[in-house]
Enzyme design. Structure first.
Site, short mmCIF file in Angstrom:
data_model
loop_
_atom_site.label_atom_id
_atom_site.label_comp_id
_atom_site.label_asym_id
_atom_site.label_seq_id
_atom_site.Cartn_x
_atom_site.Cartn_y
_atom_site.Cartn_z
N ASP A 105 0.87 -1.18 0.00
CA ASP A 105 0.00 0.00 0.00
C ASP A 105 0.91 1.23 0.00
O ASP A 105 2.13 1.12 0.22
CB ASP A 105 -0.89 -0.03 1.25
CG ASP A 105 -1.86 1.13 1.31
OD1 ASP A 105 -2.26 1.64 0.24
OD2 ASP A 105 -2.21 1.55 2.43
N ASP A 107 -0.13 5.14 1.12
CA ASP A 107 -0.35 6.03 2.27
C ASP A 107 -0.35 5.25 3.58
O ASP A 107 -1.08 4.27 3.72
CB ASP A 107 -1.67 6.78 2.11
CG ASP A 107 -1.66 7.75 0.96
OD1 ASP A 107 -1.23 8.89 1.13
OD2 ASP A 107 -2.06 7.34 -0.15
N ASP A 297 -2.03 -0.60 5.61
CA ASP A 297 -2.44 -0.04 6.90
C ASP A 297 -3.93 0.23 6.99
O ASP A 297 -4.43 0.60 8.06
CB ASP A 297 -1.71 1.29 7.13
CG ASP A 297 -2.30 2.42 6.29
OD1 ASP A 297 -2.44 2.23 5.06
OD2 ASP A 297 -2.64 3.47 6.86
#
Length: 355
Positions: A105, A107, A297
């Site tokens: 991922d 961000d 996240d």
């Protein structure tokens, strides 16, 4: 190649492609008898009493924790999802004799979470680490961001990029050393939704002007409403504004992540499907000697974690300082720990190859 077809939201729920908790709302006016409206009835949300908006705000809080739970709860969670750094040797043992494929991922994983999403820059050190990683293993960035934007942040042409939660996938321009042939990969299963997403984006920009701190981002195949800079007592107002736009679009649904509301097409596609598609494109579908590692996240990364857990293949690593319900096997606390983990993988691979 597997052809994933559009399905309505009811079928997606019945077949457990997504769960009730993952969908905040499906567009549709009162009196609408579309599958989306039936799903809302199944949720048994009392909209007239404000239950719908309250459920949105509760979900917004749950997906955006700002402090850890009690020490005992946190300790139990860490025991169930131990640090990937501390368990590094165990992870290597699990992957022994298999081809590691990396999925990352952006961000909150490669870059820190910042107030302004347009300034979520990754460090030069992280970029150098990811460059080395891609030289050792097939590597893909899987993000809710527009593919072009996340690519401009990462600035590495040798990677695979899956933007818009996997609805916009593109391989390296010159092909990949991990894939036969030089033909560049391109997959965009939600192209027909481009006009409606642009339309919704423009309406959201106009409607949310009255909520200080709200920021709307056009991520090509989805639209994101960021509320990181919105005071919590204004979240309900923002939810009302978003619903006022979405209620007339029965083919769109609303999901949530860390301080962001996501407006997405109702199609059978997510980060988990993107992971499967990329593995297939690399020639690793139905292989027992491949070991995918997915690091993310956000709640949207759970689709990929669940695929790996259900298949008992590879592993998911959740990046979080706080205890969260997750399908990931391991955890890391922040992007710096992600970088250390990736560096160790690179060092291990280089030692094995004698470079």
């Amino acid at each position: 190649m597997v052809r994933f077809v559009e399905e309505n939201i009811t079928t997606m729920l019945e077949t457990k492609i997504i769960s009730n908790s993952e969908v905040l709302y499906v567009g549709g006016d009162e009196g609408d008898t579309s599958p989306g409206t039936k799903v809302l009835q199944n949720f048994q949300i009392n909209e007239e009493g404000g239950g719908l908006i309250r459920s949105w705000v509760d979900s917004m809080r749950a997906c955006s924790p700002t402090r850890p739970k009690s020490f005992n709860s946190q300790a139990c969670w860490i025991k169930e999802h131990p640090s990937a750094l501390k368990m590094f040797e165990e992870i290597l043992h699990e992957s022994e004799g298999k081809q590691i494929v990396m999925f990352l991922d952006y961000d909150g994983t490669l870059s820190p979470i910042v107030d302004d999403p347009d300034r979520a820059f990754m460090s030069k050190k992280m970029r150098n680490t990811v460059r080395k990683l891609a030289d050792c293993f097939p590597t893909a960035i899987v993000s809710g961001r527009c593919r072009e934007k996340v690519s401009s942040f990462v600035k590495l042409t040798e990677l695979y990029y899956a933007g818009s939660h996997g609805m916009d996938i593109k391989g390296p321009e010159q092909g990949s050393k991990y894939k036969k042939g030089n033909q560049s990969l391109l997959c965009q299963p939600a192209t027909e939704f481009l006009p409606v997403i642009n339309e919704v984006y423009e309406k959201l920009v106009e409607e949310t002007k009255s909520v200080p701190g709200a920021k709307v981002e056009n991520n090509k195949f989805c639209a994101s409403v960021h509320f990181r800079c919105v005071e919590e007592n204004k979240w309900s107002d923002l939810a009302h504004q978003v619903r006022s736009v979405l209620k007339t679009y029965p083919k769109l649904m609303l999901t949530q992540g860390r301080k962001v509301l996501e407006i997405r097409p109702i199609i059978k596609w997510d980060k988990g499907k993107a992971l499967e598609f990329l593995l297939e494109s690399l020639g690793y579908d139905n292989c027992t000697d491949v070991f995918p590692i997915y690091i993310g996240d956000d709640r949207t990364d759970e689709d990929a974690f669940k695929i790996l857990r259900d298949k008992r293949q590879g592993l998911g690593i959740l990046v979080s300082k706080y205890a969260k319900e997750t399908n990931a096997s391991y955890s890391l606390q922040e992007p710096d720990e992600v970088m250390f983990f990736l560096e160790r993988l690179v060092e291990w691979k280089q030692l094995r190859c004698g470079s």
